[in-house]
Design a protein around this motif. Sequence first.
Motif, PDB file in Angstrom:
ATOM      1  N   GLN A 161       0.825  -1.211   0.000  1.00  0.00           N
ATOM      2  CA  GLN A 161       0.000   0.000   0.000  1.00  0.00           C
ATOM      3  C   GLN A 161       0.858   1.259   0.000  1.00  0.00           C
ATOM      4  N   LEU A 162       1.857   1.267   0.870  1.00  0.00           N
ATOM      5  CA  LEU A 162       2.714   2.443   0.983  1.00  0.00           C
ATOM      6  C   LEU A 162       3.474   2.699  -0.313  1.00  0.00           C
ATOM      7  N   ASP A 169       7.730  10.239 -14.332  1.00  0.00           N
ATOM      8  CA  ASP A 169       6.989  10.255 -13.072  1.00  0.00           C
ATOM      9  C   ASP A 169       5.509  10.553 -13.300  1.00  0.00           C
ATOM     10  N   ALA A 170       5.211  11.391 -14.288  1.00  0.00           N
ATOM     11  CA  ALA A 170       3.825  11.758 -14.576  1.00  0.00           C
ATOM     12  C   ALA A 170       3.072  10.645 -15.295  1.00  0.00           C
ATOM     13  N   GLY A 171       3.781   9.604 -15.716  1.00  0.00           N
ATOM     14  CA  GLY A 171       3.142   8.501 -16.415  1.00  0.00           C
ATOM     15  C   GLY A 171       2.890   8.780 -17.879  1.00  0.00           C
ATOM     16  N   LEU A 172       3.476   9.851 -18.420  1.00  0.00           N
ATOM     17  CA  LEU A 172       3.208  10.231 -19.804  1.00  0.00           C
ATOM     18  C   LEU A 172       3.853   9.280 -20.802  1.00  0.00           C
ATOM     19  N   LEU A 173       4.979   8.682 -20.429  1.00  0.00           N
ATOM     20  CA  LEU A 173       5.633   7.757 -21.351  1.00  0.00           C
ATOM     21  C   LEU A 173       4.813   6.482 -21.486  1.00  0.00           C
ATOM     22  N   THR A 186       1.320   9.384  -5.359  1.00  0.00           N
ATOM     23  CA  THR A 186       1.595  10.762  -4.942  1.00  0.00           C
ATOM     24  C   THR A 186       2.612  11.414  -5.866  1.00  0.00           C
ATOM     25  N   ARG A 187       3.663  10.669  -6.210  1.00  0.00           N
ATOM     26  CA  ARG A 187       4.696  11.197  -7.113  1.00  0.00           C
ATOM     27  C   ARG A 187       4.095  11.505  -8.481  1.00  0.00           C
ATOM     28  N   ARG A 188       3.223  10.596  -8.971  1.00  0.00           N
ATOM     29  CA  ARG A 188       2.600  10.812 -10.275  1.00  0.00           C
ATOM     30  C   ARG A 188       1.689  12.039 -10.252  1.00  0.00           C
TER      31      ARG A 188
END
Length: 227
Positions: free
Chosen positions: A134-135, A210-214, A142-144
């Motif tokens: 979970q963590l 980190d944003a998940g765009l890739l 949170t990072r995304r």
Amino acid sequence: MTAIRVLLVDDDPLVRAGLSFMMGGADDIEIVGEAADGGEVEALVDRTRPDVVLMDIRMPTVDGLTATERLRAREDAPQVVVLTTFHADEQVLRALRVGAAGFVLKDTPPTEILAAVRRVAAGDPVLSPSVTRQLMQHAADTRRARARARMAVLNDREREVAVAVGRGLANAEIATGLFMSVATVKTHVSRVLAKLDLNNRVQIALLAYDAGLLDEEQGEQGERERH
């Protein structure tokens, strides 16, 4: 060998009885007291001097997280293992932030609860595997979310360039793929760096990742290829 002194804190007498029975069979663990509410904890700690407190979260007057925070603010505070049926992210994170050394679900097998008490008494933090997962997921989410919020200042064309940079493409390759001149690509890269307050292309790539765009870009590309 000195036994590990344990204080049980839970508003359910059946849970306390079960824990007491389970731990009573361990030669290296001694139950030194029980409490039915977080408000009783500090006085009991003064009297019994436990090494570890097994702390429930939901109690009628003072909840376990508040009690843990108060306890851990004291000098020479015992270690606290939060023991609960609930595992919402905000509870896990708050428990750890206020100083809990462990977070174990009540459906954890007895041998693992005993092992958790021993590890915490020895100074090692412990989390149930499900809580650890979970963590990790919470941290990733949170990072995304933070990266996406930063990328939101870009317009559509700048976002496309940022994704292309994240894929490791050179300016000429980006220009070909997005049907623009190399000079225009360079201008967009400069604007992306300025808007995001970044220093180089590597930082753009990391933020896009980190944003998940890739991942999104690869998914969209795969969808186009299937059709």
